[in-house]
Write a protein that holds these residues in place. Sequence first.
Motif, mmCIF file in Angstrom:
data_model
loop_
_atom_site.group_PDB
_atom_site.id
_atom_site.type_symbol
_atom_site.label_atom_id
_atom_site.label_comp_id
_atom_site.label_asym_id
_atom_site.label_seq_id
_atom_site.Cartn_x
_atom_site.Cartn_y
_atom_site.Cartn_z
ATOM 1 N N ILE A 236 0.840 -1.210 0.000
ATOM 2 C CA ILE A 236 0.000 0.000 0.000
ATOM 3 C C ILE A 236 0.873 1.259 0.000
ATOM 4 C CG2 ILE A 236 -1.704 1.312 1.345
ATOM 5 C CD1 ILE A 236 -2.820 -1.194 0.018
ATOM 6 N N GLU A 237 1.922 1.196 0.800
ATOM 7 C CA GLU A 237 2.833 2.343 0.879
ATOM 8 C C GLU A 237 3.456 2.589 -0.496
ATOM 9 O OE1 GLU A 237 6.399 4.514 1.252
ATOM 10 O OE2 GLU A 237 6.512 2.323 0.969
ATOM 11 N N PHE A 238 3.844 1.512 -1.147
ATOM 12 C CA PHE A 238 4.444 1.584 -2.478
ATOM 13 C C PHE A 238 3.440 2.147 -3.490
ATOM 14 C CE2 PHE A 238 5.102 -0.726 -6.574
ATOM 15 C CZ PHE A 238 6.275 -0.104 -6.950
ATOM 16 N N ARG A 239 2.213 1.655 -3.424
ATOM 17 C CA ARG A 239 1.152 2.109 -4.329
ATOM 18 C C ARG A 239 0.967 3.622 -4.225
ATOM 19 N NH1 ARG A 239 -4.710 0.987 -2.079
ATOM 20 N NH2 ARG A 239 -4.203 2.916 -0.985
ATOM 21 N N ASP A 240 0.819 4.089 -2.994
ATOM 22 C CA ASP A 240 0.527 5.511 -2.802
ATOM 23 C C ASP A 240 1.678 6.384 -3.285
ATOM 24 O OD1 ASP A 240 -1.896 4.812 -1.829
ATOM 25 O OD2 ASP A 240 -1.334 4.994 0.293
ATOM 26 N N ARG A 241 2.887 5.928 -3.035
ATOM 27 C CA ARG A 241 4.038 6.729 -3.437
ATOM 28 C C ARG A 241 4.171 6.786 -4.950
ATOM 29 N NH1 ARG A 241 8.807 4.720 -3.180
ATOM 30 N NH2 ARG A 241 8.055 3.233 -1.636
ATOM 31 N N ARG A 242 4.044 5.647 -5.617
ATOM 32 C CA ARG A 242 4.189 5.614 -7.081
ATOM 33 C C ARG A 242 3.110 6.454 -7.766
ATOM 34 N NH1 ARG A 242 7.367 6.037 -10.086
ATOM 35 N NH2 ARG A 242 6.801 4.725 -11.851
ATOM 36 N N VAL A 243 1.890 6.304 -7.278
ATOM 37 C CA VAL A 243 0.780 7.041 -7.885
ATOM 38 C C VAL A 243 1.010 8.552 -7.731
ATOM 39 C CG1 VAL A 243 -1.671 7.558 -7.606
ATOM 40 C CG2 VAL A 243 -0.905 5.181 -7.739
ATOM 41 N N ALA A 244 1.507 8.958 -6.555
ATOM 42 C CA ALA A 244 1.770 10.379 -6.328
ATOM 43 C C ALA A 244 2.888 10.868 -7.247
ATOM 44 C CB ALA A 244 2.138 10.614 -4.864
ATOM 45 N N GLU A 245 3.955 10.073 -7.371
ATOM 46 C CA GLU A 245 5.067 10.454 -8.252
ATOM 47 C C GLU A 245 4.606 10.654 -9.693
ATOM 48 O OE1 GLU A 245 8.476 7.920 -5.842
ATOM 49 O OE2 GLU A 245 7.841 7.240 -7.829
ATOM 50 N N LEU A 246 3.685 9.811 -10.118
ATOM 51 C CA LEU A 246 3.221 9.880 -11.506
ATOM 52 C C LEU A 246 2.120 10.918 -11.694
ATOM 53 C CD1 LEU A 246 3.084 6.045 -12.183
ATOM 54 C CD2 LEU A 246 4.620 7.664 -13.292
ATOM 55 N N GLY A 247 1.621 11.446 -10.603
ATOM 56 C CA GLY A 247 0.523 12.405 -10.696
ATOM 57 C C GLY A 247 -0.752 11.753 -11.211
ATOM 58 N N ALA A 248 -0.892 10.462 -10.975
ATOM 59 C CA ALA A 248 -2.063 9.743 -11.494
ATOM 60 C C ALA A 248 -3.216 9.810 -10.506
ATOM 61 C CB ALA A 248 -1.688 8.291 -11.771
ATOM 62 N N GLU A 249 -4.400 9.545 -11.016
ATOM 63 C CA GLU A 249 -5.575 9.481 -10.151
ATOM 64 C C GLU A 249 -5.700 8.058 -9.627
ATOM 65 O OE1 GLU A 249 -10.425 9.412 -10.511
ATOM 66 O OE2 GLU A 249 -9.273 10.021 -12.261
ATOM 67 N N LEU A 250 -5.933 7.912 -8.320
ATOM 68 C CA LEU A 250 -6.069 6.579 -7.733
ATOM 69 C C LEU A 250 -7.507 6.336 -7.296
ATOM 70 C CD1 LEU A 250 -4.765 3.934 -6.578
ATOM 71 C CD2 LEU A 250 -4.528 5.179 -4.418
ATOM 72 N N ILE A 251 -8.062 5.208 -7.730
ATOM 73 C CA ILE A 251 -9.385 4.791 -7.272
ATOM 74 C C ILE A 251 -9.177 3.555 -6.409
ATOM 75 C CG2 ILE A 251 -11.619 3.861 -7.990
ATOM 76 C CD1 ILE A 251 -11.146 5.290 -10.709
ATOM 77 N N VAL A 252 -9.726 3.562 -5.197
ATOM 78 C CA VAL A 252 -9.634 2.373 -4.362
ATOM 79 C C VAL A 252 -11.029 1.788 -4.217
ATOM 80 C CG1 VAL A 252 -8.998 1.454 -2.105
ATOM 81 C CG2 VAL A 252 -7.633 3.279 -3.133
ATOM 82 N N ALA A 253 -11.193 0.560 -4.681
ATOM 83 C CA ALA A 253 -12.471 -0.135 -4.531
ATOM 84 C C ALA A 253 -12.298 -1.127 -3.390
ATOM 85 C CB ALA A 253 -12.847 -0.851 -5.822
ATOM 86 N N SER A 254 -13.127 -1.004 -2.384
ATOM 87 C CA SER A 254 -12.844 -1.704 -1.140
ATOM 88 C C SER A 254 -13.736 -2.916 -0.907
ATOM 89 C CB SER A 254 -12.992 -0.702 0.015
ATOM 90 O OG SER A 254 -13.089 -1.386 1.237
ATOM 91 N N VAL A 255 -13.098 -4.057 -0.699
ATOM 92 C CA VAL A 255 -13.826 -5.280 -0.354
ATOM 93 C C VAL A 255 -14.397 -5.131 1.058
ATOM 94 C CG1 VAL A 255 -13.588 -7.751 0.097
ATOM 95 C CG2 VAL A 255 -12.429 -6.730 -1.863
ATOM 96 N N ALA A 256 -13.606 -4.509 1.944
ATOM 97 C CA ALA A 256 -14.051 -4.337 3.331
ATOM 98 C C ALA A 256 -15.353 -3.543 3.380
ATOM 99 C CB ALA A 256 -12.965 -3.644 4.150
ATOM 100 N N ARG A 257 -15.436 -2.510 2.543
ATOM 101 C CA ARG A 257 -16.647 -1.689 2.554
ATOM 102 C C ARG A 257 -17.857 -2.497 2.068
ATOM 103 N NH1 ARG A 257 -15.536 2.907 -0.800
ATOM 104 N NH2 ARG A 257 -13.696 3.061 0.511
ATOM 105 N N ALA A 258 -17.630 -3.310 1.034
ATOM 106 C CA ALA A 258 -18.729 -4.140 0.526
ATOM 107 C C ALA A 258 -19.195 -5.126 1.595
ATOM 108 C CB ALA A 258 -18.291 -4.879 -0.733
ATOM 109 N N ILE A 259 -18.264 -5.567 2.443
ATOM 110 C CA ILE A 259 -18.641 -6.483 3.526
ATOM 111 C C ILE A 259 -19.439 -5.723 4.584
ATOM 112 C CG2 ILE A 259 -17.722 -7.891 5.425
ATOM 113 C CD1 ILE A 259 -15.388 -8.608 3.459
ATOM 114 N N GLU A 260 -18.974 -4.510 4.935
ATOM 115 C CA GLU A 260 -19.700 -3.675 5.905
ATOM 116 C C GLU A 260 -21.115 -3.374 5.412
ATOM 117 O OE1 GLU A 260 -17.453 -0.111 6.716
ATOM 118 O OE2 GLU A 260 -15.721 -1.366 7.230
ATOM 119 N N ASP A 261 -21.217 -3.041 4.130
ATOM 120 C CA ASP A 261 -22.523 -2.749 3.534
ATOM 121 C C ASP A 261 -23.453 -3.949 3.553
ATOM 122 O OD1 ASP A 261 -21.483 -0.377 2.879
ATOM 123 O OD2 ASP A 261 -21.396 -0.700 0.707
#
Lengths: 323, 413
Positions: A94-119
């Motif tokens: 996760i740490e790697f993901r966030d850093r790379r995405v920030a370096e590239l200036g890309a938009e990050l979408i996080v789709a969460s399994v945990a949220r679907a379970i909570e819902d």
Amino acid sequence: MNSPWGHPAPSSDGNGGPPGLRCHHRVPHLRALEAEAIQVFREVAAEPGKAVLLFSGGKDSAVLLRLAEKAFWPARFPFPVMHIDTGHNFPEAIEFRDRRVAELGAELIVASVARAIEDGTLTDETGPRASRNRLQTPVLLDAISDHGFRAAFGGARRDEERARAKERMLSFRDDFGGWDPKAQRPELWGQLNGNVKPGEHVRAFPLSNWTELDVWEYVAMEGLELPPLYFAHRREVFSRDGMLYAASDFVERLPGEEVFEETVRFRTVGDMSCTGAVRSYAATLEEVVAEIAATNLTERGETRADDRVTEAAMEDRKRDGYF
Amino acid sequence: MAPVDTPQRTSELLRVATAGSVDDGKSTLIGRLLLETGQILEDQYEAVERASKERGDGYVNLALLTDGLRAEREQGITIDVAYRYFQTAQRKFILADTPGHEQYTRNMVTGASTADVALVLVDARKGVVEQSRRHAHIASLLRIPHVVVCVNKMDLVGFDEAVFDAVAAEFPGAHAIPLSALNGDNVTERSQSTPYYTGPPLLELLEELEPAPDRDDTAFRFPVQWVIRPMSDEHHDYRGYAGQVAGGTVRPGDEVVLLPGGARTRVEAIDTLDGELDEAYYPLSVTLRLEGEHDVSRGALIAAADSLPEVVRELEATVCWMAQAPLRPGARLRIKHATQTVAAKVESIDRRLDVNSGEHEDAAELALNDIGRVRLKLAAALAADPYSENRATGSFILVDDSTNDTVGAGMVA
Ligand SMILES: Nc1nc2c(ncn2[C@@H]2O[C@H](COP(=O)(O)OP(=O)(O)O)[C@@H](O)[C@H]2O)c(=O)[nH]1
């Protein structure tokens, strides 16, 4: 100015004829694979367009990001990055993901399994062998349809598994995300047919023709950064079914499964609950490449519990719309 | 991080397609190539050993290594093109394994479309059968640069030279090798049983063949895939044309024509993230900057000014038909050629190729797996080369408007 791969310069071979008349360029295979992957990125971004890059935090994602960057440089690549977050990730990934995405200036979408379970949309598996692997599929499909994506880039390679050996560069999915191996579009001359109807999408696999060794060599050649999980480190693990797993809050241990410390590295990075580690002292890229070149177990067989369940495990999951 | 120097780094890519009738030993041969180049890992080999025992095969059935899908494993046949990878210090090989039975033409054409080499398997006991001829015809139609005839199961005919010679004689111009895929004769090591064969074993031959050298000899062709316009502060006025070189070589300063419009200009620079290049050639993916301002978008073709493709509103082509419903005159389709898609209408179907004999016959329609000569009328102009000059700008696919399926593959006459 450069030769296409910096140094050493490619040798031009006269093929026995007078120099200059016939010049056959010898393109190193990694550069040929790179060119092919870039072609796929550009083609799919144009047709069907409205694409997303699926990012797992692993080495294949790191390579995908690099190729996407190359395909559209000096512009930013024209699609967001999406992570299907099971909530059982390695924190390093996760740490790697966030850093790379920030370096590239890309938009990050996080789709969460945990949220679907909570819902209450999904039900979590329980018990020592619980895995959220299967739950990723509905979350991925919902995210694709919620965002109206027509194409999703993934890092799957044909060398990973026998069913994948037959999947096309563009894998066409119906409304339910299913893959029909008998109704694939033939791909001729590298020509891609990315036409989809509303509600349908294609999975695009720019790394289809890469092997695990190619990926590692490319990481080395490009000097790409990877999460530290891929290199030998000390970690608390336990042993199950002949494989080592990271001890974590996400996995309930069976009686007799003792935790011990070991020097390990991971060959793939998925969920903590189903990604096994291998004993290894390969702490640098060079050592890892040497180890992979000499290894005698396949990547999936060695470290992915989810594929070992049945002979046809991967094929069944693919039919259900898995990556 | 310092780049690692590994011998694999300078190896090239060679694309191989295999063809053979059911039971000629194609899967066994591929399994052996994978095994002998160290691609078969312990767990894969054990899985195959296990499966062979379950099936009651009296030996480790290497063919099982390459049987991909469940339906195929159950029926013991190969349904779809499967891709395999193996590597030696010289080369990385991408092998398109195309099944020999139903759907053979569609599958073989698909596998062969990008191949540098075709391996045609012949069972030594049966000799050259109709299917072997068909495979050889398709290989030559698709202009695969090299055909290697693998005369397999030589162990079952006592490695008889006369048997081998009889097969080899039927494929003039091809390289023939007497093999036993099961035992490994002439696969990676020269066989003691074939003193009359003086050529290299199969793998060595594959390491030596020139991968499609014709791509360098052709005129420069560059289909534009995407226009790069960052519009960032740093690259405010940047406009680059991204694509993959489809043939020939380009250098900054080269005069080019932008098709189908016909504007003439020069290449200003060849960009990549890794820096500007002195030259670009097949198969590199690069971005070209051009001198002056031009109206170029996806679908355009940038071509060498001294050797232009024809800009046409009508095409005559050899088409391999891949849909259940036959292709008839009057049919409306979409044609995807290089990076451009235009509407097309079938004007006429002139003749069909009998892939078994290589002869042409009159035809009014093309059925599934038929190959024939078709005349197409286009809704917009295309810049196309004859297939004999460029496999990329001389080929196209046909797409069905209602299903979006790829229903045909065409080679410009
Ligand atoms: N004796 C002998 N048998 C072979 C040889 N190659 C393949 N076979 C056998 O021929 C049968 C068909 O082989 P397979 O590889 O499945 O054929 P495919 O249908 O062309 O893929 C199997 O029983 C193989 O063991 C060979 O070189 N010698």
